[in-house]
Design an enzyme around this catalytic site. Structure first.
Site, PDB file in Angstrom:
ATOM      1  CG  HIS A 188      73.058  90.458  82.438  1.00 38.50           C
ATOM      2  ND1 HIS A 188      72.027  91.333  82.187  1.00 38.50           N
ATOM      3  CD2 HIS A 188      72.613  89.645  83.425  1.00 38.50           C
ATOM      4  CE1 HIS A 188      71.010  91.072  82.981  1.00 38.50           C
ATOM      5  NE2 HIS A 188      71.337  90.044  83.751  1.00 38.50           N
ATOM      6  CG  ASP A 216      71.685  93.580  79.574  1.00 38.83           C
ATOM      7  OD1 ASP A 216      72.149  92.518  79.119  1.00 38.83           O
ATOM      8  OD2 ASP A 216      71.314  93.707  80.758  1.00 38.83           O
ATOM      9  N   GLY A 294      67.575  86.225  89.041  1.00 38.64           N
ATOM     10  CA  GLY A 294      66.964  85.146  88.272  1.00 38.64           C
ATOM     11  C   GLY A 294      65.872  85.643  87.351  1.00 38.64           C
ATOM     12  CB  SER A 296      68.399  88.763  84.300  1.00 39.95           C
ATOM     13  OG  SER A 296      68.973  89.814  85.021  1.00 39.95           O
ATOM     14  CB  SER A 313      68.858  95.440  81.961  1.00 43.07           C
ATOM     15  OG  SER A 313      70.258  95.567  82.132  1.00 43.07           O
TER      16      SER A 313
END
Length: 345
Positions: A188, A216, A294, A296, A313
């Protein structure tokens, strides 16, 4: 002195129970009890009971088959390794749509569990305020091999900031195929921009693969090999030495560009997560490690054996009150893409 009236005793008992409930909720703000749990629907229960492992797994597969019809307040589902029931996390009251979604032919195989807040991906805007000390650590990483002519290449360190236009995420792991080096992060994140930069805004490279939703993960090819090199380093944690998956109940730690380094236990594997808007991710691992926007794409590792586990994720909660997080396991990504994990410095 007259003994307390029954009504007074009832009010006092109610106040005590409310206080205890508040302690329970604050102890686990993401997966928490609620004062009025939703009533179970047909084919579901609020009770924990041991069932045949085949029944629980079959219920999970049936929910996965209908995931394109999941209502917004159903956040995640997984098989409880202790009872083998499929647990379904529901935010707020169990609506008619939620009850219809979780209904199963085996009424004991699916267990509803209240969740205090929906899960979400944890990318963040560029320039978002970070936890105290994190920005100083980022500057220290960026200063290593600062790009002067003849300076050695800077190592790609897991948990440091990576940015594209308008979005900040975290470096996960380095991997190679033949002589080409790649940075692994969340899908993402790479869906937000084609070119990614390091914590000092120097260009790292371009996105070559985004798998999101469904899975992801995102893969950035390191194109500036003079400025950057692959590394097994994790900011705040051990330098990775392998990628053996951790079992449920094991301790894992996560590094991220907003909140830094935090640890907790693996709670479940093969979790299906609903981020809303028809964005459903399968095959994630659930942990009790906190995270903030932030973070991720940042790495999960085992602190004792230094085994790489996966990349962040999303989740719910934060690193002030605590929360629940989900990571994309690393092994399937390496296998699917024919990559080899970079280990050591």
């Amino acid at each position: 002195m007259r003994p307390p009236r029954p009504a007074f005793r009832a009010r006092a008992l109610g106040s005590l129970l409310a206080a205890l409930a508040a302690v329970v909720v604050l102890g686990n703000p993401a997966l928490a009890s609620t004062p009025s749990p939703p009533a179970p629907g047909p084919g579901s229960t609020m009770r924990s009971a041991t069932v045949d492992p085949r029944a629980g797994r079959a219920a999970k597969e049936r929910l996965d088959d209908r995931r394109n019809r999941v209502p917004g307040n159903v956040s995640a589902w997984w098989v409880d390794p202790a009872t083998h029931q499929t647990v379904v996390a529901v935010v707020g009251p169990a609506t008619r749509d939620a009850r219809a979604f979780v209904a199963d032919q085996d009424p004991t195989a699916v267990r509803l569990q209240p969740m205090s807040a929906p899960v979400r991906p944890l990318d963040g805007p560029v320039g978002e305020r970070r936890r105290p000390g994190v920005r100083r650590q980022q500057r220290a990483v960026a200063a290593t091999g600062a790009g002067a002519p003849g300076a050695p290449a800077t190592p790609l360190v897991g948990g440091t900031a990576i940015t594209t236009t308008g979005t900040r995420c975290s470096d996960g792991f380095s991997a190679r195929h033949d002589t080409t080096t790649y940075l692994l992060t969340a899908g993402h994140c790479t869906a937000e921009g084609a070119t990614w930069n390091g914590p000092d805004r120097r260009r790292i490279g371009s996105v070559v693969r985004t798998d999101y939703p469904g899975a992801d993960y995102g893969i950035v090819q390191v194109t500036d090999t003079v400025a950057w090199r692959g590394s097994g380093q994790v900011r705040g944690g051990p330098t990775v030495t392998g990628a053996t998956p951790a079992a449920v109940g094991s301790q894992v730690c996560r590094s991220g560009s907003t909140s830094g380094y935090h640890c907790g236990l693996v709670q479940a594997t093969d979790v299906t997560v609903n981020y809303g808007g028809s964005t459903v991710i399968t095959g994630l691992t659930q942990t009790a490690v906190c995270a903030d926007p932030g973070d991720s794409g940042g790495p999960f590792v085992t602190p004792d054996s230094a085994q790489a586990q996966g990349t962040l994720s999303g989740g719910s909660g934060d690193c002030v009150l605590g929360g629940t997080t989900y990571f994309q396991p690393l092994g399937p990504v390496l296998h699917a893409m024919g990559l080899t994990l970079v280990m050591g410095d």
